[in-house]
Design a protein around this motif. Structure first.
Motif, PDB file in Angstrom:
ATOM      1  N   ASN A  54      23.877   8.749 -34.172  1.00 51.42           N
ATOM      2  CA  ASN A  54      24.504   8.433 -35.451  1.00 51.42           C
ATOM      3  C   ASN A  54      24.403   6.925 -35.631  1.00 51.42           C
ATOM      4  O   ASN A  54      25.277   6.171 -35.220  1.00 51.42           O
ATOM      5  N   THR A  55      23.292   6.501 -36.223  1.00 45.08           N
ATOM      6  CA  THR A  55      22.998   5.070 -36.284  1.00 45.08           C
ATOM      7  C   THR A  55      23.985   4.324 -37.175  1.00 45.08           C
ATOM      8  O   THR A  55      24.380   3.198 -36.870  1.00 45.08           O
ATOM      9  N   LYS A  56      24.399   4.942 -38.245  1.00 48.00           N
ATOM     10  CA  LYS A  56      25.318   4.248 -39.162  1.00 48.00           C
ATOM     11  C   LYS A  56      26.632   3.907 -38.480  1.00 48.00           C
ATOM     12  O   LYS A  56      27.215   2.845 -38.728  1.00 48.00           O
ATOM     13  N   HIS A  57      27.102   4.783 -37.565  1.00 52.10           N
ATOM     14  CA  HIS A  57      28.380   4.541 -36.894  1.00 52.10           C
ATOM     15  C   HIS A  57      28.208   4.020 -35.463  1.00 52.10           C
ATOM     16  O   HIS A  57      29.177   3.996 -34.696  1.00 52.10           O
ATOM     17  N   SER A  58      26.986   3.655 -35.084  1.00 51.69           N
ATOM     18  CA  SER A  58      26.717   3.027 -33.778  1.00 51.69           C
ATOM     19  C   SER A  58      27.200   3.881 -32.605  1.00 51.69           C
ATOM     20  O   SER A  58      27.774   3.362 -31.639  1.00 51.69           O
ATOM     21  N   ARG A  84      29.838   5.856 -27.327  1.00 55.54           N
ATOM     22  CA  ARG A  84      29.403   4.642 -28.019  1.00 55.54           C
ATOM     23  C   ARG A  84      29.238   3.522 -27.008  1.00 55.54           C
ATOM     24  O   ARG A  84      29.865   3.531 -25.947  1.00 55.54           O
ATOM     25  N   PRO A  85      28.367   2.540 -27.313  1.00 59.17           N
ATOM     26  CA  PRO A  85      28.147   1.433 -26.374  1.00 59.17           C
ATOM     27  C   PRO A  85      29.441   0.668 -26.122  1.00 59.17           C
ATOM     28  O   PRO A  85      30.295   0.555 -27.018  1.00 59.17           O
ATOM     29  N   PRO A  86      29.603   0.119 -24.916  1.00 62.31           N
ATOM     30  CA  PRO A  86      30.838  -0.598 -24.577  1.00 62.31           C
ATOM     31  C   PRO A  86      31.134  -1.780 -25.493  1.00 62.31           C
ATOM     32  O   PRO A  86      32.307  -2.124 -25.685  1.00 62.31           O
ATOM     33  N   PHE A  87      30.086  -2.374 -26.077  1.00 64.80           N
ATOM     34  CA  PHE A  87      30.314  -3.567 -26.915  1.00 64.80           C
ATOM     35  C   PHE A  87      30.690  -3.212 -28.356  1.00 64.80           C
ATOM     36  O   PHE A  87      31.001  -4.103 -29.143  1.00 64.80           O
ATOM     37  N   ILE A  88      30.661  -1.947 -28.720  1.00 67.12           N
ATOM     38  CA  ILE A  88      31.055  -1.539 -30.070  1.00 67.12           C
ATOM     39  C   ILE A  88      32.559  -1.262 -30.062  1.00 67.12           C
ATOM     40  O   ILE A  88      33.035  -0.343 -29.397  1.00 67.12           O
ATOM     41  N   SER A  89      33.318  -2.067 -30.816  1.00 68.38           N
ATOM     42  CA  SER A  89      34.776  -2.043 -30.730  1.00 68.38           C
ATOM     43  C   SER A  89      35.415  -0.924 -31.528  1.00 68.38           C
ATOM     44  O   SER A  89      36.534  -0.510 -31.234  1.00 68.38           O
ATOM     45  N   ARG A 126      26.034  -1.557 -36.766  1.00 64.79           N
ATOM     46  CA  ARG A 126      26.258  -2.877 -36.176  1.00 64.79           C
ATOM     47  C   ARG A 126      25.141  -3.309 -35.223  1.00 64.79           C
ATOM     48  O   ARG A 126      24.786  -4.484 -35.173  1.00 64.79           O
ATOM     49  N   CYS A 127      24.592  -2.368 -34.442  1.00 67.87           N
ATOM     50  CA  CYS A 127      23.605  -2.747 -33.414  1.00 67.87           C
ATOM     51  C   CYS A 127      22.288  -2.009 -33.578  1.00 67.87           C
ATOM     52  O   CYS A 127      21.369  -2.211 -32.808  1.00 67.87           O
ATOM     53  N   HIS A 128      22.185  -1.158 -34.576  1.00 66.55           N
ATOM     54  CA  HIS A 128      21.044  -0.275 -34.800  1.00 66.55           C
ATOM     55  C   HIS A 128      20.713   0.528 -33.544  1.00 66.55           C
ATOM     56  O   HIS A 128      19.595   0.501 -33.023  1.00 66.55           O
ATOM     57  N   LEU A 129      21.718   1.261 -33.074  1.00 67.45           N
ATOM     58  CA  LEU A 129      21.495   2.275 -32.048  1.00 67.45           C
ATOM     59  C   LEU A 129      20.531   3.297 -32.642  1.00 67.45           C
ATOM     60  O   LEU A 129      20.755   3.808 -33.735  1.00 67.45           O
ATOM     61  N   ASN A 130      19.429   3.605 -31.938  1.00 69.41           N
ATOM     62  CA  ASN A 130      18.406   4.419 -32.602  1.00 69.41           C
ATOM     63  C   ASN A 130      17.743   5.477 -31.732  1.00 69.41           C
ATOM     64  O   ASN A 130      17.301   6.505 -32.238  1.00 69.41           O
ATOM     65  N   GLY A 131      17.605   5.261 -30.435  1.00 72.06           N
ATOM     66  CA  GLY A 131      16.841   6.176 -29.593  1.00 72.06           C
ATOM     67  C   GLY A 131      17.669   6.720 -28.447  1.00 72.06           C
ATOM     68  O   GLY A 131      18.638   6.089 -28.005  1.00 72.06           O
ATOM     69  N   MET A 132      17.280   7.888 -27.931  1.00 70.98           N
ATOM     70  CA  MET A 132      18.049   8.549 -26.878  1.00 70.98           C
ATOM     71  C   MET A 132      17.126   9.315 -25.949  1.00 70.98           C
ATOM     72  O   MET A 132      16.298  10.107 -26.400  1.00 70.98           O
ATOM     73  N   ALA A 133      17.265   9.072 -24.661  1.00 70.93           N
ATOM     74  CA  ALA A 133      16.538   9.817 -23.638  1.00 70.93           C
ATOM     75  C   ALA A 133      17.475  10.838 -23.016  1.00 70.93           C
ATOM     76  O   ALA A 133      18.577  10.491 -22.572  1.00 70.93           O
ATOM     77  N   THR A 135      25.195  -6.510 -30.951  1.00 69.38           N
ATOM     78  CA  THR A 135      26.117  -7.086 -31.926  1.00 69.38           C
ATOM     79  C   THR A 135      27.187  -6.081 -32.327  1.00 69.38           C
ATOM     80  O   THR A 135      26.969  -4.870 -32.320  1.00 69.38           O
ATOM     81  N   ASP A 136      28.338  -6.613 -32.715  1.00 66.60           N
ATOM     82  CA  ASP A 136      29.493  -5.793 -33.076  1.00 66.60           C
ATOM     83  C   ASP A 136      30.003  -6.166 -34.466  1.00 66.60           C
ATOM     84  O   ASP A 136      31.208  -6.153 -34.728  1.00 66.60           O
ATOM     85  N   VAL A 137      29.047  -6.540 -35.352  1.00 65.89           N
ATOM     86  CA  VAL A 137      29.392  -6.885 -36.731  1.00 65.89           C
ATOM     87  C   VAL A 137      28.425  -6.170 -37.668  1.00 65.89           C
ATOM     88  O   VAL A 137      27.348  -5.715 -37.263  1.00 65.89           O
ATOM     89  N   LEU A 138      28.793  -6.061 -38.917  1.00 68.23           N
ATOM     90  CA  LEU A 138      28.000  -5.379 -39.926  1.00 68.23           C
ATOM     91  C   LEU A 138      26.551  -5.856 -39.918  1.00 68.23           C
ATOM     92  O   LEU A 138      26.274  -7.039 -40.094  1.00 68.23           O
ATOM     93  N   SER A 139      25.616  -4.928 -39.674  1.00 65.05           N
ATOM     94  CA  SER A 139      24.174  -5.203 -39.692  1.00 65.05           C
ATOM     95  C   SER A 139      23.792  -6.405 -38.843  1.00 65.05           C
ATOM     96  O   SER A 139      22.796  -7.083 -39.121  1.00 65.05           O
ATOM     97  N   GLY A 140      24.557  -6.655 -37.777  1.00 64.65           N
ATOM     98  CA  GLY A 140      24.297  -7.830 -36.953  1.00 64.65           C
ATOM     99  C   GLY A 140      22.934  -7.827 -36.299  1.00 64.65           C
ATOM    100  O   GLY A 140      22.382  -8.883 -35.978  1.00 64.65           O
ATOM    101  N   TRP A 141      22.369  -6.656 -36.101  1.00 60.41           N
ATOM    102  CA  TRP A 141      21.076  -6.527 -35.427  1.00 60.41           C
ATOM    103  C   TRP A 141      19.938  -7.187 -36.193  1.00 60.41           C
ATOM    104  O   TRP A 141      18.920  -7.560 -35.597  1.00 60.41           O
ATOM    105  N   ARG A 142      20.071  -7.311 -37.504  1.00 61.63           N
ATOM    106  CA  ARG A 142      18.957  -7.817 -38.317  1.00 61.63           C
ATOM    107  C   ARG A 142      18.558  -9.246 -37.930  1.00 61.63           C
ATOM    108  O   ARG A 142      17.406  -9.638 -38.092  1.00 61.63           O
ATOM    109  N   ALA A 143      19.494 -10.010 -37.420  1.00 56.60           N
ATOM    110  CA  ALA A 143      19.192 -11.382 -36.989  1.00 56.60           C
ATOM    111  C   ALA A 143      18.771 -11.449 -35.526  1.00 56.60           C
ATOM    112  O   ALA A 143      18.534 -12.528 -34.998  1.00 56.60           O
TER     113      ALA A 143
END
Length: 349
Positions: free
Chosen positions: A129-133, A149-154, A161-168, A183-191
């Motif tokens: 669920n990429t939108k909700h990280s 969810r990743p430990p850094f997602i609050s 926030r981090c564009h979580l996208n793939g899963m093994a 990143t833990d902010v809105l669309s932070g991954w883009r930078a």
């Protein structure tokens, strides 16, 4: 001689390498791949005369596709679809197809940007669920139920926030995931697209390796971890203990979607969207090699890193998303949800 196939619905021509049909036959597989750009599921197999078959059906924003023992799961704009093969052993449709996937269930999730899909040990799907990280599963009442969810997602927020996208998957559980950043902010991954990417171990939350460029599609095969370092155009192999990365093969396109079978990797590649390769190593490397970006599917020999066969799409379709290998299926087709065919195709259990 290269086989050529046209796709008149969207004005796209499809060509395949001279050896592609032989590769399908030798491996006893067919393929499924998706284009979210045009909203299509492609099924690729061999007709009785030995030529390559391409069957296309519309699923709005078709993204993650997962094969599970005769069944396909497919993520779309706001639904997760379950497609079942309605044919029995030895049956054929239209004199050519040994498999007909019919949409039997569409679970409405809302637009949560479903990326990749896996199957848990209990047979239920788990998806990114990429939108909700987060990773999520279906819920009988709600849009989804959080799984991890990743430990850094609050917090769970529809902020990608981090564009979580793939899963093994490994032994019926999510084992590793890819994210474009921590990143833990809105669309932070883009930078952080150039070097912010990570592969994370789900059970422990540890970062297995970092400094990746827009990674996608981790896969465990034969005890090895593979992934796509998409911003560099590389299929990579990752040491699970040290995190050391080894380039396996360069592909001239933005890679998303990876399937591994019998010593081969199959990946999907896309052309840039509105200069989306800018500032990525991928664009510089294609230029350095005096090449052009592809939209297509590459078959890679994992022993040598050679691109041994391919499918190429030219025309209106320029972006693909995911790919799955269908073992034991020779010539599959599917039935679309908005077709007259689905109204008139009725089977009795």
């Amino acid at each position: 001689m290269t086989n050529t196939h046209s796709a008149p619905q969207v004005g796209t021509s499809i060509t395949v390498s001279r050896g592609f049909a032989g590769w399908l036959e030798s491996q006893k597989v067919s393929l499924a791949f998706t284009s979210y750009q045009t909203g299509q599921l492609f099924l690729v197999g061999l007709l009785p005369n030995g030529s390559v078959s391409f069957n296309q059906q519309n699923f709005v924003r078709a993204m993650g596709v997962c094969y599970d023992g005769g069944r396909l799961w497919l993520g779309s704009l706001y639904q997760l679809w379950r497609l079942e093969n309605m044919l029995g052993v030895g049956e054929q449709a239209n004199g050519s197809f040994d498999t007909v996937f019919v949409p039997r269930e569409g679970r409405t999730t809302g637009d949560i940007d479903i990326h990749e899909i896996g199957i848990l040990v209990d047979g239920h799907p788990v998806f990114v669920n990429t939108k909700h990280s987060c990773l999520a599963v279906l819920d009988p009442v709600h849009s989804f139920r959080p799984y991890w969810r990743p430990p850094f997602i609050s917090k769970l927020a529809a902020e990608d926030r981090c564009h979580l996208n793939g899963m093994a998957m490994l032994d019926g559980r999510p084992a590793y995931v890819t994210a474009v950043s921590q990143t833990d902010v809105l669309s932070g991954w883009r930078a952080r697209r150039e070097t912010g990417g990570v592969i994370i171990e789900v059970e422990t939350g540890r970062v297995v390796t970092d400094q990746l460029s827009m990674p996608h599609s981790p896969r465990v095969a034969d005890g090895k971890l593979y992934a796509l370092d998409s911003g560099r155009g590389q299929l990579i192999r990752v040491d699970l203990d040290t995190g050391a990365k080894q380039d396996v093969a360069f592909c001239p396109g933005f890679l998303r979607g990876l399937a591994v079978h019998n010593g081969f990797a199959v990946v999907t590649a896309s052309k840039p969207r509105d200069g989306s390769f800018k500032e990525l190593e991928l664009e510089r490397e294609i230029t350095r090699r005096d090449g052009e970006p592809w939209c297509g599917v590459f078959v890679i020999d994992l022993r040598t890193g050679d691109l041994v066969d391919w499918i190429r799409l030219d025309g209106e379709i320029s972006e693909l998303f995911d790919v799955a290998i269908l073992p034991g299926h020779v010539c599959p087709m599917s039935i679309g949800v908005d077709t007259m065919e689905i109204q008139n195709t009725i089977t009795i259990g």
